[in-house]
Write a protein that holds these residues in place. Structure first.
Motif, mmCIF file in Angstrom:
data_model
loop_
_atom_site.group_PDB
_atom_site.id
_atom_site.type_symbol
_atom_site.label_atom_id
_atom_site.label_comp_id
_atom_site.label_asym_id
_atom_site.label_seq_id
_atom_site.Cartn_x
_atom_site.Cartn_y
_atom_site.Cartn_z
ATOM 1 N N CYS A 78 0.818 -1.222 0.000
ATOM 2 C CA CYS A 78 0.000 0.000 0.000
ATOM 3 C C CYS A 78 0.849 1.268 0.000
ATOM 4 C CB CYS A 78 -0.951 0.005 1.198
ATOM 5 S SG CYS A 78 -2.239 -1.268 1.090
ATOM 6 N N TYR A 82 -0.557 2.490 -8.205
ATOM 7 C CA TYR A 82 -0.441 1.598 -9.361
ATOM 8 C C TYR A 82 -0.976 2.312 -10.603
ATOM 9 C CZ TYR A 82 0.651 -1.693 -5.731
ATOM 10 O OH TYR A 82 1.257 -2.309 -4.658
ATOM 11 N N ASP A 84 -2.155 3.087 -14.412
ATOM 12 C CA ASP A 84 -2.930 2.462 -15.481
ATOM 13 C C ASP A 84 -3.168 3.521 -16.555
ATOM 14 O OD1 ASP A 84 -4.369 0.513 -16.877
ATOM 15 O OD2 ASP A 84 -6.270 1.183 -16.015
ATOM 16 N N LYS A 101 -3.913 4.386 -8.973
ATOM 17 C CA LYS A 101 -4.825 3.714 -8.048
ATOM 18 C C LYS A 101 -4.053 3.185 -6.847
ATOM 19 C CE LYS A 101 -7.849 2.356 -11.868
ATOM 20 N NZ LYS A 101 -8.558 1.254 -12.558
ATOM 21 N N CYS A 103 -3.714 0.484 -3.369
ATOM 22 C CA CYS A 103 -3.661 -0.975 -3.266
ATOM 23 C C CYS A 103 -5.040 -1.607 -3.182
ATOM 24 C CB CYS A 103 -2.823 -1.392 -2.058
ATOM 25 S SG CYS A 103 -3.441 -0.755 -0.474
ATOM 26 N N ASN A 104 -6.062 -0.794 -2.981
ATOM 27 C CA ASN A 104 -7.442 -1.286 -2.970
ATOM 28 C C ASN A 104 -8.161 -1.001 -4.290
ATOM 29 O OD1 ASN A 104 -7.400 -2.248 -0.221
ATOM 30 N ND2 ASN A 104 -7.450 -0.104 0.426
ATOM 31 N N ASN A 105 -7.385 -0.619 -5.309
ATOM 32 C CA ASN A 105 -7.893 -0.331 -6.653
ATOM 33 C C ASN A 105 -8.792 0.911 -6.684
ATOM 34 O OD1 ASN A 105 -7.716 -1.143 -9.392
ATOM 35 N ND2 ASN A 105 -9.781 -1.957 -9.322
ATOM 36 N N LYS A 106 -8.609 1.791 -5.721
ATOM 37 C CA LYS A 106 -9.359 3.054 -5.692
ATOM 38 C C LYS A 106 -8.530 4.124 -6.400
ATOM 39 C CE LYS A 106 -11.215 6.531 -2.525
ATOM 40 N NZ LYS A 106 -11.357 6.942 -1.093
ATOM 41 N N THR A 107 -9.167 4.843 -7.313
ATOM 42 C CA THR A 107 -8.461 5.880 -8.070
ATOM 43 C C THR A 107 -8.131 7.071 -7.170
ATOM 44 O OG1 THR A 107 -9.555 5.233 -10.128
ATOM 45 C CG2 THR A 107 -8.561 7.422 -10.061
#
Length: 206
Positions: A78, A82, A84, A101, A103-107
């Motif tokens: 975290c 990340y 994209d 994003k 580590c919880n894939n939240k932008t």
């Protein structure tokens, strides 16, 4: 009326930028994948390598997803954002947008949509991506550790340590059970041998 509306819009944009910057500053790394959904192979047209390069220009410590990670990142994924790159549908041009994003894939942050009308793929993705990154030029990124994020690593390390202790205890118990089985087998052999000897002694002499 127009001036009031303009001020309100300015304040809204300022607040969004401020929140985004504060959020981004809490992360130590940016991880770039080896490929994107719109590409057919890893780092096609060097889009992923260019993404890494452009984030490094903004001051981020940037790593490819297949690289060896630092110890703190291995202990706490975290700590990183990340990357994209999204390809938007367009008729006569190519549109790309960069997202970061957690580590919880939240932008946490998105760039503006970059565009290019170039026809060659090797050029159009390069130009559209650079155009998207222009909206991040004033980000002024500086890593500022966040207790909320760094504590996740402590929690993960604690959980890992507990799991390791539990596994060690399980292995110890397994060894004890195996040792007990061996002893029972040995005892059974001894009893059998004693019983045989007793039977031999009881056989009457002719």
């Amino acid at each position: 009326m127009k001036s009031v509306l303009s001020i309100c819009v300015f304040l809204m944009l300022f607040n969004v930028k401020g929140i985004s910057q504060e959020g981004v500053n809490a992360y130590k790394y940016v991880i770039v994948p080896t490929s994107y959904n719109f590409l057919n192979e890893p780092d096609q047209y060097q889009v992923n390598s260019l993404t890494k390069f452009l984030f490094e220009k903004l001051g981020f410590t940037t790593l490819m997803a297949d690289a060896e990670f630092p110890e703190d990142l291995n202990n706490n994924r975290c700590l990183a954002l990340y990357a994209d790159v999204e390809k938007h549908k367009a008729f006569l041009n190519t549109k790309l947008q960069v997202h970061l994003k957690d580590c919880n894939n939240k932008t946490v942050l998105s760039s503006k949509i970059g565009e290019s009308r170039e026809k060659e793929y090797s050029k159009v993705y390069n130009l559209a991506l650079r155009d998207a990154f222009k909206s991040l030029d004033d980000l002024n990124y500086t890593y500022q550790p966040s207790a909320t994020i760094t504590s996740k690593g402590t929690s993960q390390t604690s959980v890992a340590a507990d799991e390791s202790k539990a596994q060690a205890e399980i292995e110890r118990l397994k060894r004890e059970v195996e040792a007990l089985k061996d002893k029972q087998i040995q005892d059974a052999v001894v009893v059998t041998e004693v019983a045989k000897n007793v039977q031999v002694e009881k056989i009457p002499q002719k």
